[in-house]
Design a protein around this motif. Structure first.
Motif, PDB file in Angstrom:
ATOM      1  N   TRP A  56       0.808  -1.224   0.000  1.00 11.05           N
ATOM      2  CA  TRP A  56       0.000   0.000   0.000  1.00 11.05           C
ATOM      3  C   TRP A  56       0.839   1.271   0.000  1.00 11.05           C
ATOM      4  CZ3 TRP A  56       0.431   3.198   4.285  1.00 11.05           C
ATOM      5  CH2 TRP A  56       0.910   2.626   5.458  1.00 11.05           C
ATOM      6  N   THR A  99       3.408   3.582  -1.532  1.00 15.01           N
ATOM      7  CA  THR A  99       3.930   3.794  -2.880  1.00 15.01           C
ATOM      8  C   THR A  99       5.447   3.655  -2.950  1.00 15.01           C
ATOM      9  OG1 THR A  99       2.081   5.279  -3.316  1.00 15.01           O
ATOM     10  CG2 THR A  99       3.960   5.416  -4.815  1.00 15.01           C
ATOM     11  N   GLY A 100       5.903   2.718  -3.787  1.00 17.36           N
ATOM     12  CA  GLY A 100       7.321   2.561  -4.080  1.00 17.36           C
ATOM     13  C   GLY A 100       8.205   2.202  -2.909  1.00 17.36           C
ATOM     14  N   THR A 101       7.660   1.525  -1.898  1.00 24.59           N
ATOM     15  CA  THR A 101       8.414   1.292  -0.655  1.00 24.59           C
ATOM     16  C   THR A 101       8.402  -0.179  -0.258  1.00 24.59           C
ATOM     17  OG1 THR A 101       7.907   3.514   0.116  1.00 24.59           O
ATOM     18  CG2 THR A 101       8.550   1.936   1.792  1.00 24.59           C
ATOM     19  N   THR A 146      12.595   3.401  -0.341  1.00 21.71           N
ATOM     20  CA  THR A 146      11.626   4.002  -1.240  1.00 21.71           C
ATOM     21  C   THR A 146      12.348   4.439  -2.500  1.00 21.71           C
ATOM     22  OG1 THR A 146      10.297   4.771   0.620  1.00 21.71           O
ATOM     23  CG2 THR A 146       9.898   5.831  -1.506  1.00 21.71           C
ATOM     24  N   TRP A 158       1.992  13.816  -3.038  1.00 31.00           N
ATOM     25  CA  TRP A 158       1.195  12.959  -3.914  1.00 31.00           C
ATOM     26  C   TRP A 158       1.340  11.498  -3.498  1.00 31.00           C
ATOM     27  CZ3 TRP A 158       2.741   8.944  -7.082  1.00 31.00           C
ATOM     28  CH2 TRP A 158       1.747   8.417  -7.896  1.00 31.00           C
ATOM     29  N   GLY A 159       2.584  11.050  -3.261  1.00 31.72           N
ATOM     30  CA  GLY A 159       2.829   9.668  -2.870  1.00 31.72           C
ATOM     31  C   GLY A 159       2.188   9.313  -1.542  1.00 31.72           C
ATOM     32  N   ARG A 185      -1.628   9.062  -2.068  1.00 31.05           N
ATOM     33  CA  ARG A 185      -1.923   7.823  -2.796  1.00 31.05           C
ATOM     34  C   ARG A 185      -1.770   6.621  -1.858  1.00 31.05           C
ATOM     35  NH1 ARG A 185       0.808   3.939  -6.048  1.00 31.05           N
ATOM     36  NH2 ARG A 185      -0.458   3.335  -7.844  1.00 31.05           N
ATOM     37  N   SER A 186      -0.725   6.635  -1.043  1.00 28.02           N
ATOM     38  CA  SER A 186      -0.502   5.538  -0.099  1.00 28.02           C
ATOM     39  C   SER A 186      -1.641   5.422   0.904  1.00 28.02           C
ATOM     40  CB  SER A 186       0.833   5.745   0.638  1.00 28.02           C
ATOM     41  OG  SER A 186       1.913   5.647  -0.254  1.00 28.02           O
ATOM     42  N   SER A 229      -4.587   3.826  -0.709  1.00 26.06           N
ATOM     43  CA  SER A 229      -4.304   2.400  -0.856  1.00 26.06           C
ATOM     44  C   SER A 229      -4.392   1.683   0.483  1.00 26.06           C
ATOM     45  CB  SER A 229      -2.909   2.194  -1.455  1.00 26.06           C
ATOM     46  OG  SER A 229      -2.858   2.692  -2.767  1.00 26.06           O
TER      47      SER A 229
END
Length: 144
Positions: free
Chosen positions: A23, A25-27, A47, A121-122, A125-126, A129
């Motif tokens: 959930w 982002t990118g992590t 990340t 933003w990230g 978004r996270s 999610s």
């Protein structure tokens, strides 16, 4: 943010460290010391994309299941504090609040205005999610 689960379920989802990448982002997150379930335990998060990114090391300082967790960011680039709270919101819902207070080295403080929109933003978004992840989460440890 409002989450459609009881606080214990939200806590279990938020502290399921190895699944945070589902959930967040990118992590990727993993436990590096202790059990990941109390003060003094250590975590690491990477990340980025591929091998390009930032390693964030943390030590859990506050652990109050199912309502509050706080960490100290201990890395070279990412320093400061962060954490989350979970509050009952009635009718099988919870309020999840994730917070960060970064202490940037000078070089990052100068760059922050350029990267802040992407970071915000990230994070947003996270969080969206996370609400979906909580709804479907069955793993982890309930109020460990």
């Amino acid at each position: 943010m409002s989450v459609p689960r009881e606080p214990e379920a939200v806590w279990a989802a938020a502290t399921d460290w190895t699944r945070q990448g589902e959930w967040m982002t990118g992590t990727r997150v993993w436990v590096t010391g202790g059990g990941g379930d109390g003060p003094g335990s250590e975590l690491a998060a990477f990340t980025g994309l591929g091998s390009l990114g930032v390693l964030d090391t943390m030590r859990i300082e506050v652990w109050r299941p199912p309502s509050e967790c706080a960490v100290r960011h201990t890395g070279n680039l990412v320093r400061g504090t962060g954490g989350f709270t979970v509050e009952p919101a009635g009718a099988g819902r919870s309020r999840f609040v994730w917070w960060e207070r970064f202490e940037f080295p000078t070089v990052l403080a100068v760059a922050w205005p350029l990267v802040a929109p992407a970071v915000v933003w990230g994070l947003r978004r996270s969080l969206r999610s996370f609400a979906v992840f909580c709804r479907d989460h069955e793993g982890g440890q309930e109020a460990r």
